[in-house]
Design an enzyme around this catalytic site. Structure first.
Site, PDB file in Angstrom:
ATOM      1  N   PHE A 145       0.859  -1.180   0.000  1.00 54.42           N
ATOM      2  CA  PHE A 145       0.000   0.000   0.000  1.00 54.42           C
ATOM      3  C   PHE A 145       0.893   1.227   0.000  1.00 54.42           C
ATOM      4  O   PHE A 145       1.544   1.543   0.993  1.00 54.42           O
ATOM      5  CB  PHE A 145      -0.941   0.054   1.206  1.00 54.42           C
ATOM      6  CG  PHE A 145      -1.840   1.264   1.142  1.00 54.42           C
ATOM      7  CD1 PHE A 145      -2.983   1.247   0.371  1.00 54.42           C
ATOM      8  CD2 PHE A 145      -1.511   2.427   1.818  1.00 54.42           C
ATOM      9  CE1 PHE A 145      -3.793   2.372   0.269  1.00 54.42           C
ATOM     10  CE2 PHE A 145      -2.317   3.551   1.723  1.00 54.42           C
ATOM     11  CZ  PHE A 145      -3.463   3.521   0.952  1.00 54.42           C
ATOM     12  N   ASP A 230       9.543   2.871   1.734  1.00 54.12           N
ATOM     13  CA  ASP A 230       8.347   3.654   2.037  1.00 54.12           C
ATOM     14  C   ASP A 230       8.128   3.590   3.542  1.00 54.12           C
ATOM     15  O   ASP A 230       7.563   2.636   4.066  1.00 54.12           O
ATOM     16  CB  ASP A 230       7.145   3.091   1.279  1.00 54.12           C
ATOM     17  CG  ASP A 230       5.862   3.879   1.542  1.00 54.12           C
ATOM     18  OD1 ASP A 230       5.824   4.645   2.522  1.00 54.12           O
ATOM     19  OD2 ASP A 230       4.899   3.704   0.776  1.00 54.12           O
ATOM     20  N   LYS A 259       2.883  11.459   6.726  1.00 52.38           N
ATOM     21  CA  LYS A 259       2.031  11.275   7.896  1.00 52.38           C
ATOM     22  C   LYS A 259       2.541  12.008   9.131  1.00 52.38           C
ATOM     23  O   LYS A 259       2.277  13.183   9.313  1.00 52.38           O
ATOM     24  CB  LYS A 259       1.807   9.783   8.145  1.00 52.38           C
ATOM     25  CG  LYS A 259       1.002   9.123   7.017  1.00 52.38           C
ATOM     26  CD  LYS A 259       0.478   7.788   7.399  1.00 52.38           C
ATOM     27  CE  LYS A 259      -0.238   7.108   6.239  1.00 52.38           C
ATOM     28  NZ  LYS A 259      -1.469   7.791   5.817  1.00 52.38           N
TER      29      LYS A 259
END
Length: 404
Positions: A145, A230, A259
């Site tokens: 993801f 990531d 984030k």
């Protein structure tokens, strides 16, 4: 009459009526928050065990971050990258130092960081590695993801994210996550990068086999391929280290961050790499109006400084062990799988008992907010400011949900 007195039902109905249904949120309407706690419009408090998918690692409204945002709001919020503002250099320098890299390229969202990483890797492949023009490929993992843009869903194996959004962007090879032999076999002369999550968050906090990440690092070095990590969800203290890669002493060629970098206040993302990689970009080849804006940089500087002390990494590691012990005690008592790294956990509920969604709804009724994924799996990712007592409270409520 009772419903008229409570604002939650009407707010939920209006949200469903006027919003595209690209999310299926729990029926709770939050109006305020502090630390690890949320309060809904009717005054009920909830322990936040999702932390905005790790965007709120430092809790809601951390005083140092709020103060930085307020101070910057009174001075300057946006210039675009057409000019240099007084927060920009400090942010880039301090984040580069935290990552141990030469350069930083600021963006806004995690998906933008991933897209940036893909573009940089391809350009590096053509200009530095000498890949055949138009033939660059990137190796990715099943269950990944990395976001939901058209290019990113092109190499997703989640049909909910991918189906009906074609035609898909070519140039990606998907291999099983954790399978070093398959990854090695997929690399050819036109491979420019391997793009991986060190821990797969959306898949259910899936930790790869020991030795996998060092093996990826080694094969990337041997085959002259960039290793792109990531760390948008896994990084910045979530797993008990600054980066999840740190657990096995692995240093990727490129970090993708987001984030928590915005402190739960503004969207901030970044790509960090050395000059021989990020230096391939020249003016006009990539950019963002809001990327690296003064407000974002002011907040993110304080985020980096919080991490530089090591306090939050230590809290995550220590409290994560308490969380692990509590959850593993529930194996065979409703849980059939537990994966924990720092304050990040994936829990597999016996599907004969309930779905992950049902578990989260029952936890919500008991004042605990969490998120389901993939059937009977739920994720826990509380803010790193959570206390031992609050962890025990969350585990106890989960135990009661499973027992009931």
């Amino acid at each position: 009459m009772i419903e008229d007195m409570l604002r939650t039902p009407s707010a939920v109905r209006d949200a469903e009526k006027y919003t595209a249904h690209n999310y299926h949120p729990l029926p709770v309407v939050i109006s305020s928050a502090e630390g690890a706690w949320l309060t809904d419009v009717d005054g009920k408090r909830y322990l936040d065990c999702l932390a905005g998918y790790s965007a709120l690692n430092f809790g809601h409204r951390h005083p140092q971050l709020i103060a930085a945002a307020h101070a910057q709001l009174d001075r300057l919020t946006l210039t675009s990258r057409a000019f240099i503002h007084d927060q920009f250099a400090d942010f880039c320098r301090e984040l580069a130092e935290l990552c141990g890299k030469d350069l930083v390229l600021p963006m806004n969202t995690g998906a933008e960081a991933v897209e940036t990483g893909i573009k940089v890797a391809r350009k590096w492949g053509y200009q530095v590695k000498g890949v055949t023009p138009g033939q660059a490929n990137i190796v990715v993992a099943e269950g990944n993801f990395h976001g939901r843009t058209t290019t990113i869903v092109s190499f997703s194996t989640d049909e909910d994210a991918r189906a009906d959004f074609g035609p898909y962007t070519p140039g990606f090879t998907v291999v099983p996550y954790g399978d070093l032999d398959a990854l090695t076999a997929a690399i050819d002369e036109n491979t420019v990068a391997v793009l991986l999550e060190p821990i797969q968050g959306e898949q259910g906090v899936v930790v790869p086999p020991e030795g996998y990440l060092p093996g990826v690092r080694q094969v990337c070095t041997e085959r002259n391929v960039l290793f792109i990590a990531d760390e948008i969800q896994s990084g910045l203290g979530r797993t008990g280290r600054t980066f999840a890669c740190d657990h096995e002493g692995v240093v990727p060629d490129m970090y993708l961050l987001g984030k928590a970098l915005g402190g739960g206040i503004v969207p901030v993302s970044a790509v960090a790499a050395n000059a021989e990689v990020l230096g391939v970009l020249k003016p006009g080849q990539h950019g963002s109006t809001f990327g690296g804006n003064p407000l974002a940089c002011a907040v993110a500087i304080e985020v980096v400084r919080l991490l530089a002390t090591g306090e939050f990494q230590r809290r995550s590691a220590e409290l994560g062990e308490r969380l692990r012990a509590g959850l593993e005690a529930l194996l065979g008592k409703g849980l059939v799988g537990v994966r924990v790294r720092g304050l990040w956990a994936g829990l597999d509920i016996d599907p004969a008992l309930m779905s992950g969604r049902e578990a989260c709804e029952r936890l919500m009724e008991r004042g605990i907010l969490a998120k389901d994924t993939h059937g009977s799996t739920i994720r826990l990712a509380p803010p790193l400011v959570i206390t031992e007592e609050e962890i025990d409270q969350a585990v106890a409520q989960l135990a009661e949900v499973l027992a009931a």
